[in-house]
Design an enzyme around this catalytic site. Structure first.
Site, short mmCIF file in Angstrom:
data_model
loop_
_atom_site.label_atom_id
_atom_site.label_comp_id
_atom_site.label_asym_id
_atom_site.label_seq_id
_atom_site.Cartn_x
_atom_site.Cartn_y
_atom_site.Cartn_z
N GLU A 1 0.82 -1.22 0.00
CA GLU A 1 0.00 0.00 0.00
C GLU A 1 0.85 1.26 0.00
OE1 GLU A 1 -3.62 -1.85 2.72
OE2 GLU A 1 -1.99 -0.75 3.69
N CYS B 1 0.45 33.10 12.18
CA CYS B 1 0.77 33.75 13.46
C CYS B 1 1.28 32.72 14.44
CB CYS B 1 -0.46 34.46 13.99
SG CYS B 1 -0.86 35.82 12.92
N TYR C 1 6.52 16.86 12.33
CA TYR C 1 7.47 15.73 12.40
C TYR C 1 8.92 16.18 12.32
CZ TYR C 1 3.21 13.60 10.43
OH TYR C 1 1.92 13.24 10.16
#
Ligand code: LLP
Length: 463
Positions: A320, A391, A364
């Protein structure tokens, strides 16, 4: 993520307090084919070109920020995966990486299957004509409505993720007078070498049913007893952005061991195994991803060898890949708005997008490359941080990268390898309008997901 400290020389580099960055490239104008989509190159004016169209023209026509997707590259990667795995295996594109109706049609035309993980992805797939039997339905907490729809339309498989779901899917299928093909997702106990939030096969996490302690064997026992289910195999996905094949090999070995236990206990040989996605791509020139044929060869060999040892016939394998197909095919084009030199610190280059179109750096600590693409430059390299317009000081697109020191407002810069998990994880933070995805091929550009408008935002706000 091993980066060498940068030698003294280029502007600001010697005064940066710390950081992990490689030496400046010898040629800042070079677009490394490792990280850029396949048709990308510079034309004689110095502008980057994708699918035969210069980015300067694309920016004028479609605006910035925008994602540009190289359709020929996408299709070529689909073919490379299906050719590598051949007739006896199935490639499911993981739609969570990026899904749109055009993508579904390309997948269909190229003969790939599709993995969806929500009712929304399922609806997108069906609306673009993906045959239901070529869809796998994933998720650790599918709602009863999602399950019902998946069973009703006849998806090829539902991947069961918990004991409750085994009972739930069986009940729904039976009440609809159907027998649903299912796989059981197991956690094989592999520590994948990737960011903690995208590793999924160690035991302490929310996905799957652990092999350890006989949990997965118990899940098989239950599934085999239920009339509403046809258990076709075992599924394992160990994580994402992985380069090392060792984790996949351990995973395959443990899944085959479970097949052998199932055969011994129930006299049933489950016909399929799914080894998930997770293959890494090059975000920077230092990453070295595996080619699909290498991956296919390694997985086929290990499964065949383990099955022979266990006296099992080799099951049909499926995989996949999401990121490995779509990730490298797109880049995000931004216009530079401000360039701020903080003497003794660093240079901040602000662009017209940011964490709303690429959350991966903030989430990450992901690394990206970046290049000036509207022109070439012979100026010296300038160690830069590319930031967005949100911001929030964590709104970083590229943490440390070299751009030419003559970079100025109005220049176009592009971040390659943003095809996966950027548009699909985009947000409206600060009421940003999510950028369009434009497919480019053979000199033609076509919007496949349009830019959001203020009307789109206000439509949901019912006052
Ligand atoms: N199969 C399953 C069951 C998955 O959970 C995933 C990804 C894939 C396949 C596809 O993995 P890929 O080949 O794309 O690595 N948002 C994160 C990635 C999350 C991946 C979630 N599952 C990121 O931006 O890195």
């Amino acid at each position: 993520m091993s980066r060498s400290a940068h030698p003294a020389g280029p502007r600001h580099a010697d005064v940066l307090p710390e950081g992990h960055y490689s030496a400046p490239p010898t040629d800042l104008n070079h677009l490394d084919p490792k990280v850029w989509a396949r048709t990308v190159h510079r034309d004689e004016d110095g502008a980057a070109v994708v699918g035969g169209i210069p980015v300067t023209r694309l920016a004028a026509e479609f605006g910035t920020p925008a994602y540009f997707l190289d359709e020929a590259d996408f299709r070529a990667r689909c073919r490379a995966w299906s050719d590598a795995f051949g007739q006896d295996a199935d490639v499911f594109y993981a739609g969570k990486a990026f899904l749109s109706r055009a993508v579904v049609r390309w997948l269909h035309e190229e003969g790939l299957n599709l993995d969806v993980c929500s009712g929304g992805e399922l609806a997108t797939a069906l609306s673009a004509g993906m045959p239901a039997e070529r869809i796998a339905f994933h998720g650790n907490n599918k709602s009863p409505q999602e399950i019902q729809r998946a069973v009703e339309v006849g998806v090829g498989r539902i991947v069961l993720d918990s004991f409750q779901e085994i009972a739930r899917v069986a009940h729904i299928a039976q009440s609809l007078g159907k027998r649903q093909r299912v796989q059981i997702r197991v956690t094989v106990g592999v520590e994948a070498h990737t960011h903690e939030f995208i590793a999924t096969a160690h035991e302490d996490q929310k996905f799957g049913i652990a092999l350890a302690g006989g949990q997965a064997a118990e899940a098989v026992r239950r599934a085999l007893k239920l009339d509403g289910l046809e258990l076709i195999g075992i599924h394992s996905h160990i994580g994402s952005q992985i380069f090392d094949m060792a984790g996949f090999e351990v995973s395959a070995r443990r899944v085959v061991q479970l097949l052998a236990e199932v055969r011994d206990e129930h006299g049933v040989e489950l016909p399929e195994i799914d080894l998930g996605g997770g293959l890494g791509i090059a975000y920077t020139s230092e990453d070295d991803p595996r080619e699909p044929h290498h991956i296919a060869k390694a997985l086929n060999e290990i499964v065949t060898r383990e099955c022979e040892a266990a006296g099992l016939s080799t099951p049909r394998i499926s995989v996949e890949p999401g990121r490995a197909i779509v990730g490298p095919t797109a880049f995000t084009l931004y216009e530079v708005g401000t360039v701020k030199h903080l003497e003794g610190l660093r240079t901040y280059v602000s662009v017209d997008g940011g964490m709303s179109d690429n959350i991966r750096t903030a989430l990450y600590d992901a690394e990206y490359s970046v290049a000036l693409v509207s022109r070439t430059s012979e100026a010296e390299p300038m160690l830069s941080r590319v930031v967005g317009k949100h911001c929030e000081s964590g709104d970083i697109v590229v943490k440390d990268a070299f751009l030419p020191a003559d970079l100025a407002p109005g220049d176009l810069i592009a971040v390659p390898a943003t095809g996966a998990y950027c548009r699909s994880m985009a947000s409206n933070y600060n009421h940003a309008l999510r950028p369009p995805v434009v497919a480019v091929r053979d000199g033609e550009a076509r919007v496949i997901v349009r830019r959001e408008t203020e009307e789109d935002l206000l439509r949901l706000d019912v006052g």
